[in-house]
Design a protein around this motif. Structure first.
Motif, PDB file in Angstrom:
ATOM      1  N   MET A 114      29.759  15.742  66.098  1.00 40.84           N
ATOM      2  CA  MET A 114      28.741  14.925  66.738  1.00 40.84           C
ATOM      3  C   MET A 114      27.375  15.520  66.409  1.00 40.84           C
ATOM      4  O   MET A 114      27.161  16.713  66.596  1.00 40.84           O
ATOM      5  N   PRO A 115      26.444  14.727  65.925  1.00 39.80           N
ATOM      6  CA  PRO A 115      25.104  15.237  65.615  1.00 39.80           C
ATOM      7  C   PRO A 115      24.392  15.719  66.874  1.00 39.80           C
ATOM      8  O   PRO A 115      24.582  15.182  67.962  1.00 39.80           O
ATOM      9  N   GLU A 116      23.614  16.744  66.686  1.00 41.06           N
ATOM     10  CA  GLU A 116      22.820  17.269  67.799  1.00 41.06           C
ATOM     11  C   GLU A 116      21.370  17.386  67.338  1.00 41.06           C
ATOM     12  O   GLU A 116      21.094  17.882  66.252  1.00 41.06           O
ATOM     13  N   ILE A 117      20.468  16.911  68.174  1.00 41.38           N
ATOM     14  CA  ILE A 117      19.035  17.002  67.905  1.00 41.38           C
ATOM     15  C   ILE A 117      18.477  18.048  68.862  1.00 41.38           C
ATOM     16  O   ILE A 117      18.607  17.924  70.075  1.00 41.38           O
ATOM     17  N   ILE A 118      17.872  19.105  68.288  1.00 38.73           N
ATOM     18  CA  ILE A 118      17.392  20.213  69.104  1.00 38.73           C
ATOM     19  C   ILE A 118      15.891  20.389  68.869  1.00 38.73           C
ATOM     20  O   ILE A 118      15.468  20.907  67.837  1.00 38.73           O
ATOM     21  N   PRO A 119      15.061  19.949  69.823  1.00 38.07           N
ATOM     22  CA  PRO A 119      13.619  20.157  69.659  1.00 38.07           C
ATOM     23  C   PRO A 119      13.241  21.603  69.997  1.00 38.07           C
ATOM     24  O   PRO A 119      13.835  22.220  70.879  1.00 38.07           O
ATOM     25  N   SER A 120      12.314  22.148  69.252  1.00 37.10           N
ATOM     26  CA  SER A 120      11.734  23.478  69.514  1.00 37.10           C
ATOM     27  C   SER A 120      12.775  24.591  69.619  1.00 37.10           C
ATOM     28  O   SER A 120      12.701  25.437  70.498  1.00 37.10           O
ATOM     29  N   LEU A 121      13.720  24.615  68.709  1.00 30.96           N
ATOM     30  CA  LEU A 121      14.712  25.684  68.667  1.00 30.96           C
ATOM     31  C   LEU A 121      14.015  26.972  68.235  1.00 30.96           C
ATOM     32  O   LEU A 121      13.349  26.993  67.203  1.00 30.96           O
TER      33      LEU A 121
ATOM     34  N   ALA B  68      25.263  27.688  58.884  1.00 30.01           N
ATOM     35  CA  ALA B  68      25.252  26.345  58.321  1.00 30.01           C
ATOM     36  C   ALA B  68      24.569  26.373  56.965  1.00 30.01           C
ATOM     37  O   ALA B  68      23.792  27.281  56.665  1.00 30.01           O
ATOM     38  N   LEU B  69      24.871  25.373  56.174  1.00 29.33           N
ATOM     39  CA  LEU B  69      24.191  25.198  54.905  1.00 29.33           C
ATOM     40  C   LEU B  69      22.838  24.567  55.192  1.00 29.33           C
ATOM     41  O   LEU B  69      22.753  23.480  55.763  1.00 29.33           O
TER      42      LEU B  69
ATOM     43  N   THR C 204      21.623  19.227  63.671  1.00 28.91           N
ATOM     44  CA  THR C 204      22.860  19.886  63.284  1.00 28.91           C
ATOM     45  C   THR C 204      24.020  18.903  63.433  1.00 28.91           C
ATOM     46  O   THR C 204      23.970  17.982  64.262  1.00 28.91           O
ATOM     47  N   TRP C 205      25.034  19.082  62.600  1.00 32.01           N
ATOM     48  CA  TRP C 205      26.231  18.261  62.696  1.00 32.01           C
ATOM     49  C   TRP C 205      27.356  18.984  61.971  1.00 32.01           C
ATOM     50  O   TRP C 205      27.125  19.914  61.214  1.00 32.01           O
ATOM     51  N   GLU C 206      28.560  18.546  62.235  1.00 36.28           N
ATOM     52  CA  GLU C 206      29.715  19.081  61.532  1.00 36.28           C
ATOM     53  C   GLU C 206      30.198  18.045  60.538  1.00 36.28           C
ATOM     54  O   GLU C 206      30.199  16.850  60.833  1.00 36.28           O
TER      55      GLU C 206
END
Length: 142
Positions: A1-8, A18-19, A137-139
């Protein structure tokens, strides 16, 4: 499942196994071994804080995350790190995930940030709504 992470935070971003685009580019331009050696897949990799990155890191904050600049940048009163107190302040800043700057570096970052923001094309982009720093990020195939 895609994840959107602001300000990581940068340390968290670089710890993701991850690549990345930069890893793929290193594979193509240099070789796969160098890409692996410099990546989070390498168990011996130690991400060091280096003074050579401090001005760039602080400028990145000043332009793209200005609301975090004062919280994540430590401006001290030393022109170098020859004194024990200066090294202790620098090391404490790094340990806290902050960026230490000498007074001259701090002034340079603020001047560069003002100059960059004064560029019409850049000021137009920075004025648009949205997040400046977003990680996706996603798998793929597990």
């Amino acid at each position: 499942m895609p994840e959107i992470i602001p300000s990581l935070p940068s340390a968290d971003y670089h710890a993701i196994k991850a690549l990345s685009a930069s890893m793929a580019l290193t594979m193509v331009e240099r070789c796969p071994l160098v890409a692996w050696t410099e990546s989070s897949f390498n168990p011996d990799l130690e991400i060091e804080n280096k003074p050579i990155f401090d001005v760039g890191t602080a400028l990145h904050l000043a332009i793209l995350e200005p609301e975090q600049f004062n919280e994540r940048v430590v401006m001290h009163g030393f022109d170098d790190y020859r004194k024990t107190e200066a090294r202790e302040i620098r090391d404490a800043a790094y340990a806290a995930g902050k960026t230490p700057l000498k007074p001259e570096e701090h002034a340079l970052v603020l001047a560069l940030a003002d100059s960059i923001r004064a560029t019409p094309e850049i000021s137009t982009l920075l004025a648009k709504p949205g997040d400046a720093e977003v990680s996706l990020t996603w798998e793929w195939d597990g």
